[in-house]
Design an enzyme around this catalytic site. Structure first.
Site, short mmCIF file in Angstrom:
data_model
loop_
_atom_site.label_atom_id
_atom_site.label_comp_id
_atom_site.label_asym_id
_atom_site.label_seq_id
_atom_site.Cartn_x
_atom_site.Cartn_y
_atom_site.Cartn_z
N HIS A 105 0.87 -1.17 0.00
CA HIS A 105 0.00 0.00 0.00
C HIS A 105 0.91 1.22 0.00
O HIS A 105 1.90 1.26 0.74
CB HIS A 105 -0.89 0.02 1.25
CG HIS A 105 -1.53 1.35 1.50
ND1 HIS A 105 -2.66 1.76 0.82
CD2 HIS A 105 -1.20 2.37 2.34
CE1 HIS A 105 -3.00 2.97 1.25
NE2 HIS A 105 -2.13 3.37 2.17
N CYS B 274 -4.71 2.00 -4.47
CA CYS B 274 -3.88 3.06 -3.89
C CYS B 274 -2.61 3.29 -4.69
O CYS B 274 -2.13 4.43 -4.81
CB CYS B 274 -3.55 2.71 -2.44
SG CYS B 274 -2.72 1.11 -2.25
#
Length: 584
Positions: A35, A103
């Site tokens: 992430h 993301c």
């Protein structure tokens, strides 16, 4: 005047388990489930429940595993905030997809805009690595369901275009926003009916304050609301306070649960078993949001290709352009102003390069085109080439969007589409249009208002004798389709690219694929574009059915299959596109 440093924060959502277990599970080493977020001007920007902000290192992901210095951005702050605001319209919570729209895609777009650099490839290529394995393909729905609650957790500070100080450190436990990821309480029969009828799916928990067993189900019900509140309404009704509701729905005991899809009752059960509750909610979600057949396909190349716009930022010989135009008697001051702007931006950065008078530039371009209508347009090449390199700056495209000065772009397209226009003019026009996609404000106008003209120019150029023209045309086609793919949510009403551009572009792509024998990059972009048009598109819609019928009539499947013998073709990509051309 200096800019702000840009940092990429990298987190491992698996907390080290991917490194330990990946080889055993998927047969290859995967170091982490990444992430990422971008820190700019002491604010951490990331994508999950929409575009979110936090003080650096204060999100629910904890401290980053790694911080990558991405360089320094010299862009003006108001332009940056405007750009992030436009990203917020694309990166919404509803459109989050762990493999296609996540993301890391957001971080890639933002880093490209701020500093012109890609995020590390081991992060952006992770979806392809996972989907290359049979286990990864098989487990994709499970992986998405398990990680989505983590990646799309609510934020205490969603993005706002109003400049603020960096948000305070977020608490470890966050309260869901009412009506979004929280249970909805009601005692109104009309309100309950309206929520059931207008929701894609809903779960109603009939309870009472005196019901002891109900309390066993409360924690699980609240947890499910937090996890799936973006897709399903979770409603609680205390029948002691809502007698008319209890009477209408014949509630004789609590707890009683009912599930609905688009207003139609799906299931009803009694009892406070948390496992039963979770299982029935999962069945409701699967029925309301069936997994698209394409998600079961193995498409590592298509899904692993970044969908960022292709641009042409090579600096032309500015002094020669100005001298050539002066030699032809074209001495408008705006030429030097644009050249100085481009030169200063390339050497000092956008922050130090104020945008020239674009209204004067637009008027000059239109005047030049009008005076060249009956000529060869020899002097238009350097003019449009100046326009091309200026459009790399997002402020240029944004100005044309805000001023709605689409006529300038249209006359350039129309002139370049003429049979007698020199191929150099068509080439730089295609590159100009690609660069205009750098402005997220202009891209939707380009598609919605000029879609037909874009498709016609791309279609004509894909069959051009000059390989560079075909390459630029394939780049434009890819930018158009990638934009459409970004805008498409899993439950969106948007289908393909719209009637004006979708069908014509599909026909052009198929014909271009069939003819391309010389350029591997051109053929690859054409195949990617055709595949992305159909990937996860709701093909039960009229335009989708029409598109598949056209593919069948043109024998697109056989065309793509035939390219597997072409020396410049990516055979694996051909296989992936062939899968998407087979009706689900």
């Amino acid at each position: 005047m200096t800019g702000f440093p840009v940092k990429l924060y990298v987190y491992d959502l698996s907390k080290g388990l991917a490194r330990q277990m990946s080889r055993q599970l998927v047969g290859k080493q995967i170091d982490g489930v990444w992430h990422t977020s971008v820190v700019y001007n002491n604010v951490e920007y990331y994508y999950g429940a929409g575009v979110q902000t936090a003080a650096p290192g204060s999100t629910h992901h904890g401290q980053p595993l790694e911080i990558v210095d991405m360089s320094e951005s010299s862009l003006p702050e108001d332009i940056v905030r405007e750009y992030i605001g436009s990203l917020a319209e694309i990166y919404t919570q509803e459109k989050y997809d762990l493999f296609m729209h996540n993301c890391n895609n957001f971080s890639q777009d933002l880093c490209q805009f701020l500093v012109g650099r890609d995020i590390p490839p081991h992060i952006s290529n992770l979806p392809r690595e996972v989907l290359e394995t049979p286990f990864g393909q098989m487990m994709r729905p499970v992986i998405e369901n398990s990680l989505r609650p983590i990646t799309t957790a609510p934020s205490s500070a969603p993005f706002s275009q109003t400049p603020t100080q960096a948000p305070a450190r977020a608490p470890q436990q966050q309260t869901p926003q009412a009506g979004q990821h929280a249970v909805i309480y009601t005692t109104s029969a009309s309100e309950l009916d309206n929520m059931i009828k207008t929701s894609k799916c809903s779960t109603v928990f009939f309870t009472s304050a005196t019901c002891g067993p109900c309390r066993i189900a409360y924690p699980k019900y609240d947890q499910l609301a937090e996890e799936y509140g973006d897709k399903c309404k979770f409603i609680k009704v205390d029948i002691n306070d809502a007698y008319d509701i209890a009477t209408r729905w014949r509630i004789s005991a609590t707890p009683t649960f009912m599930t609905f899809i688009s207003g139609e009752k799906l299931d009803e059960w009694k009892g406070a078993s948390p496992p039963t509750l979770e299982s029935n909610v999962q069945m409701l979600l699967q029925a309301a949001y069936p997994v698209h057949p394409h998600r079961r396909l193995r498409l590592p190349i298509l899904l692993g290709t970044p969908n960022t716009p292709i641009s042409y930022a090579k600096l032309p010989p500015l002094d020669k352009i100005v001298a050539k135009l002066a030699g032809a008697g074209i001495n408008d001051p705006i030429i030097s102003h644009i050249a100085d702007f481009v030169r200063l931006r390339s050497t000092e950065g956008a922050r130090e390069a104020p945008v020239p008078d674009l209204s004067a530039w637009a008027a000059f371009v239109q005047k030049s085109l009008a005076s060249s209508e009956s000529g060869s347009g020899e002097n238009l090449f350097p003019i449009i080439d100046l326009f091309r390199i200026a459009a790399v700056d997002v402020r240029v495209g944004s100005w044309f969007a805000e001023e709605h000065d689409l006529n300038t772009i249209k006359v350039v397209i129309d002139f370049s589409s003429r049979d007698e226009s020199p191929f150099q003019v068509r080439l730089v026009t295609l590159q100009l249009l690609c660069n205009l996609f750098s402005s997220p404000l202009f891209a939707p106008l380009l598609i919605s208002k000029l879609g037909g003209s874009l498709a016609q120019l791309a279609a004509k150029s894909l069959l051009d004798d000059h390989v560079n023209v075909r390459l630029a045309a394939s780049s434009l086609a890819f930018n158009i389709v990638a934009y459409g793919q970004k805008r498409r949510a899993s439950d969106s009403e948007e289908v393909l690219l719209g009637q004006d551009i979708g069908i014509e572009l599909i026909v052009a792509l198929i014909e271009g694929i069939g003819r391309e024998e010389e350029s591997g990059p051109t053929l690859g972009r054409l195949l990617l574009s055709l595949g992305l048009i159909f990937y996860c598109a709701p093909l039960d819609k009229e335009i989708g059915v029409e598109a598949m019928d056209i593919c069948a009539s043109l024998d697109a499947y056989a065309t793509v299959k035939g390219k597997k013998t072409c020396k410049v073709a990516d055979k694996k990509l051909c296989d992936e596109v062939m899968q998407l051309l087979t009706r689900p």
